[in-house]
Design a protein around this motif. Structure first.
Motif, mmCIF file in Angstrom:
data_model
loop_
_atom_site.group_PDB
_atom_site.id
_atom_site.type_symbol
_atom_site.label_atom_id
_atom_site.label_comp_id
_atom_site.label_asym_id
_atom_site.label_seq_id
_atom_site.Cartn_x
_atom_site.Cartn_y
_atom_site.Cartn_z
ATOM 1 N N LYS A 147 0.793 -1.222 0.000
ATOM 2 C CA LYS A 147 0.000 0.000 0.000
ATOM 3 C C LYS A 147 0.827 1.276 0.000
ATOM 4 O O LYS A 147 0.397 2.303 -0.480
ATOM 5 C CB LYS A 147 -0.999 -0.019 1.149
ATOM 6 N N THR A 148 2.009 1.224 0.541
ATOM 7 C CA THR A 148 2.792 2.454 0.576
ATOM 8 C C THR A 148 3.790 2.490 -0.577
ATOM 9 O O THR A 148 4.224 1.453 -1.086
ATOM 10 C CB THR A 148 3.581 2.566 1.889
ATOM 11 N N LEU A 149 4.141 3.678 -0.965
ATOM 12 C CA LEU A 149 5.117 3.845 -2.025
ATOM 13 C C LEU A 149 6.477 3.307 -1.582
ATOM 14 O O LEU A 149 7.187 2.655 -2.356
ATOM 15 C CB LEU A 149 5.210 5.327 -2.393
ATOM 16 N N LYS A 150 6.817 3.562 -0.349
ATOM 17 C CA LYS A 150 8.060 2.998 0.188
ATOM 18 C C LYS A 150 8.090 1.489 0.017
ATOM 19 O O LYS A 150 9.109 0.915 -0.368
ATOM 20 C CB LYS A 150 8.174 3.326 1.686
ATOM 21 N N GLY A 151 6.984 0.869 0.333
ATOM 22 C CA GLY A 151 6.898 -0.580 0.211
ATOM 23 C C GLY A 151 7.109 -1.038 -1.218
ATOM 24 O O GLY A 151 7.868 -1.963 -1.483
ATOM 25 N N LYS A 152 6.424 -0.380 -2.149
ATOM 26 C CA LYS A 152 6.569 -0.758 -3.549
ATOM 27 C C LYS A 152 8.009 -0.600 -3.999
ATOM 28 O O LYS A 152 8.588 -1.467 -4.655
ATOM 29 C CB LYS A 152 5.667 0.106 -4.418
ATOM 30 N N LEU A 153 8.588 0.534 -3.649
ATOM 31 C CA LEU A 153 9.942 0.827 -4.112
ATOM 32 C C LEU A 153 10.941 -0.151 -3.512
ATOM 33 O O LEU A 153 11.782 -0.711 -4.227
ATOM 34 C CB LEU A 153 10.311 2.269 -3.760
ATOM 35 N N ALA A 154 10.843 -0.380 -2.216
ATOM 36 C CA ALA A 154 11.766 -1.307 -1.565
ATOM 37 C C ALA A 154 11.656 -2.687 -2.201
ATOM 38 O O ALA A 154 12.658 -3.312 -2.545
ATOM 39 C CB ALA A 154 11.473 -1.391 -0.071
ATOM 40 N N HIS A 155 10.420 -3.126 -2.394
ATOM 41 C CA HIS A 155 10.202 -4.433 -3.000
ATOM 42 C C HIS A 155 10.781 -4.470 -4.410
ATOM 43 O O HIS A 155 11.439 -5.439 -4.806
ATOM 44 C CB HIS A 155 8.700 -4.724 -3.030
ATOM 45 N N TYR A 156 10.562 -3.411 -5.143
ATOM 46 C CA TYR A 156 11.050 -3.356 -6.522
ATOM 47 C C TYR A 156 12.572 -3.428 -6.577
ATOM 48 O O TYR A 156 13.151 -4.172 -7.367
ATOM 49 C CB TYR A 156 10.556 -2.071 -7.197
ATOM 50 N N LEU A 157 13.205 -2.657 -5.719
ATOM 51 C CA LEU A 157 14.662 -2.630 -5.716
ATOM 52 C C LEU A 157 15.237 -3.996 -5.364
ATOM 53 O O LEU A 157 16.164 -4.488 -6.022
ATOM 54 C CB LEU A 157 15.172 -1.579 -4.723
ATOM 55 N N MET A 158 14.656 -4.616 -4.358
ATOM 56 C CA MET A 158 15.201 -5.895 -3.931
ATOM 57 C C MET A 158 14.931 -6.982 -4.954
ATOM 58 O O MET A 158 15.741 -7.884 -5.145
ATOM 59 C CB MET A 158 14.649 -6.248 -2.558
ATOM 60 N N GLU A 159 13.812 -6.855 -5.615
ATOM 61 C CA GLU A 159 13.486 -7.814 -6.668
ATOM 62 C C GLU A 159 14.463 -7.661 -7.836
ATOM 63 O O GLU A 159 14.973 -8.638 -8.362
ATOM 64 C CB GLU A 159 12.041 -7.566 -7.137
ATOM 65 N N LEU A 160 14.722 -6.410 -8.210
ATOM 66 C CA LEU A 160 15.675 -6.142 -9.279
ATOM 67 C C LEU A 160 17.047 -6.696 -8.918
ATOM 68 O O LEU A 160 17.734 -7.295 -9.746
ATOM 69 C CB LEU A 160 15.801 -4.636 -9.520
ATOM 70 N N ASP A 161 17.428 -6.490 -7.672
ATOM 71 C CA ASP A 161 18.724 -6.972 -7.230
ATOM 72 C C ASP A 161 18.789 -8.493 -7.332
ATOM 73 O O ASP A 161 19.804 -9.057 -7.745
ATOM 74 C CB ASP A 161 18.962 -6.530 -5.776
ATOM 75 N N ARG A 162 17.690 -9.140 -6.974
ATOM 76 C CA ARG A 162 17.650 -10.590 -7.047
ATOM 77 C C ARG A 162 17.856 -11.042 -8.495
ATOM 78 O O ARG A 162 18.614 -11.980 -8.764
ATOM 79 C CB ARG A 162 16.308 -11.089 -6.531
ATOM 80 N N GLN A 163 17.202 -10.325 -9.412
ATOM 81 C CA GLN A 163 17.361 -10.677 -10.824
ATOM 82 C C GLN A 163 18.765 -10.386 -11.326
ATOM 83 O O GLN A 163 19.286 -11.083 -12.176
ATOM 84 C CB GLN A 163 16.360 -9.893 -11.679
ATOM 85 N N GLN A 164 19.353 -9.329 -10.770
ATOM 86 C CA GLN A 164 20.689 -8.926 -11.249
ATOM 87 C C GLN A 164 21.783 -9.476 -10.344
ATOM 88 O O GLN A 164 22.716 -8.787 -9.979
ATOM 89 C CB GLN A 164 20.777 -7.398 -11.348
#
Lengths: 224, 224
Positions: A147-164
């Motif tokens: 629900k929060t933008l912080k949450g989305k961003l944190a999740h996105y960054l960590m997901e990207l890192d996992r892929q990279q």
DNA sequence: TCTCAAATGTAACAATTGTTACAAAACAAG
DNA sequence: CTTGTTTTGTAACAATTGTTACATTTGAGA
């Protein structure tokens, strides 16, 4: 054409010759679109399977007021609308338009049925494709459920890192404008949140290179 | 058991006797759960098809901080996890738990494959079920893509009205608490928005009966 | 290198939604 | 009818996000 198709998930495992034989027996057409052309509107009935054979298209959800949530890009040689050909509600959930000069292969539902009955490989490919769609959409849903933008961003960054490869060093592949659209938020809000993370020492952001400095802190700050 | 299954979308079109014959050839088990029991966590690998044969379960997305977005209830005799048995990412997207005393029929993936190969009816049912899942999830996604609470609520009310024969008189089937959970917002926020609509003369809300007084105004106010 | 367009940073303020807490109302069980 | 529980209404205030506008930086071509 067969060369492209053999790389498409729906025809994977079939030889070009086999594909050629199949296509000799079915009805299909190709259609060309210019950049920006509308291919299908959300709500339109979906009667045919479409496969991007050249270029790429994008799918977006548009609400009554014209706000846009970008769902995805689909480049050649991927199919589109696989999950909306069968089932009870055969309507496009998204509005689809061409990102660039694009060519689509259009196969009517009846012919798709024929392909499934004729080629077991196609059948399992199709089943997998539909499942993959459901899984992709679930992922989107999960993403929006933060629900929060912080949450989305944190999740996105960590997901990207996992892929990279988990190096902690992330290379953003999109502009903030595009990211904001993907997140369904305003661009300055995204920029602000990125800066907040930076100022808290949780990440180090310089341009499109981002380094995660403190995973736990990131999660902690983002959630709760 | 076969009586229940014949009403399940996956076995629709098959006679009880046929179902009995199919089940004689496959591996399966049943498992019982009490109210509140956890059935599967989001992220768990999904190896079996499950069918609710008694009671009902619910699926929810839970983020890191424990916030919950309810996705749906699945009553008997519906299947669950159909779209997550095949494809690349065989993981539950949601956390599933029992709403009440519940019994599940559990069929391993291998047996599902056997059923698909053996019964054409089952195959097409399964394909339709997966498509329906994708379509359902898309609907959810569309719903969440409405960014304002007013938008969600207006859309929800008009959708309900459409389902309830367009009389303009809506009977809410859920508590505001449940609705708020469905919308992913706080309960007082929902209450406030409902009241705003009321005070603007767009709807007439008394308890769980709601009357839409001004459709256009509703859309206009919700989506500017 | 220079220039222009695109992308990003930032600030001030508005609007929306969340949080908390409590009162009133509705409802179900006895 | 009474009691206790659930649901709903509401208010005050906090937190988050949107909006707008402009400055700054970056990057691609000329």
């Amino acid at each position: 054409m067969e060369t492209i198709l053999s790389k498409s998930p729906l025809f994977a495992g079939l030889k070009e010759e086999q594909i050629e034989n199949l296509f000799a027996k079915i009805v299909f057409q190709t259609r060309k679109y210019d950049k920006g052309d509308l291919i299908a509107s959300g709500g339109d009935e979906c009667r045919s399977l479409m496969i991007v054979v050249k270029g790429s298209v994008k799918g977006e959800m548009v609400d009554y007021s014209g706000r846009v949530l970008k769902i995805e890009d689909i480049p050649a040689p991927r199919p589109l609308a696989v999950a909306f050909l069968f089932g009870k509600n055969n309507r496009f959930p998204v509005t689809i338009s061409a990102n660039e000069s694009t060519e689509l292969l259009i196969i009517p539902k009846q012919s798709v049925v024929f392909l499934m009955q004729t080629s077991e490989t196609f059948l399992t490919n199709f089943m997998n494709a539909v499942s993959n769609r459901a899984q992709f959409i679930s992922g989107k849903l999960r993403f929006l459920s933060f629900k929060t933008l912080k949450g989305k961003l944190a999740h996105y960054l960590m997901e990207l890192d996992r892929q990279q490869k988990q190096t902690g060093e992330i290379q953003l592949m999109r502009t903030q404008e595009e990211l904001a659209e993907l997140f369904g938020v305003a661009r300055p809000s995204l920029s602000r949140t990125l800066r907040d993370f930076h100022h808290q020492g949780l990440i180090k952001a310089s341009g499109r290179k981002i380094k995660i400095l403190n995973r736990e802190g990131l999660l902690e700050d983002a959630f709760d």
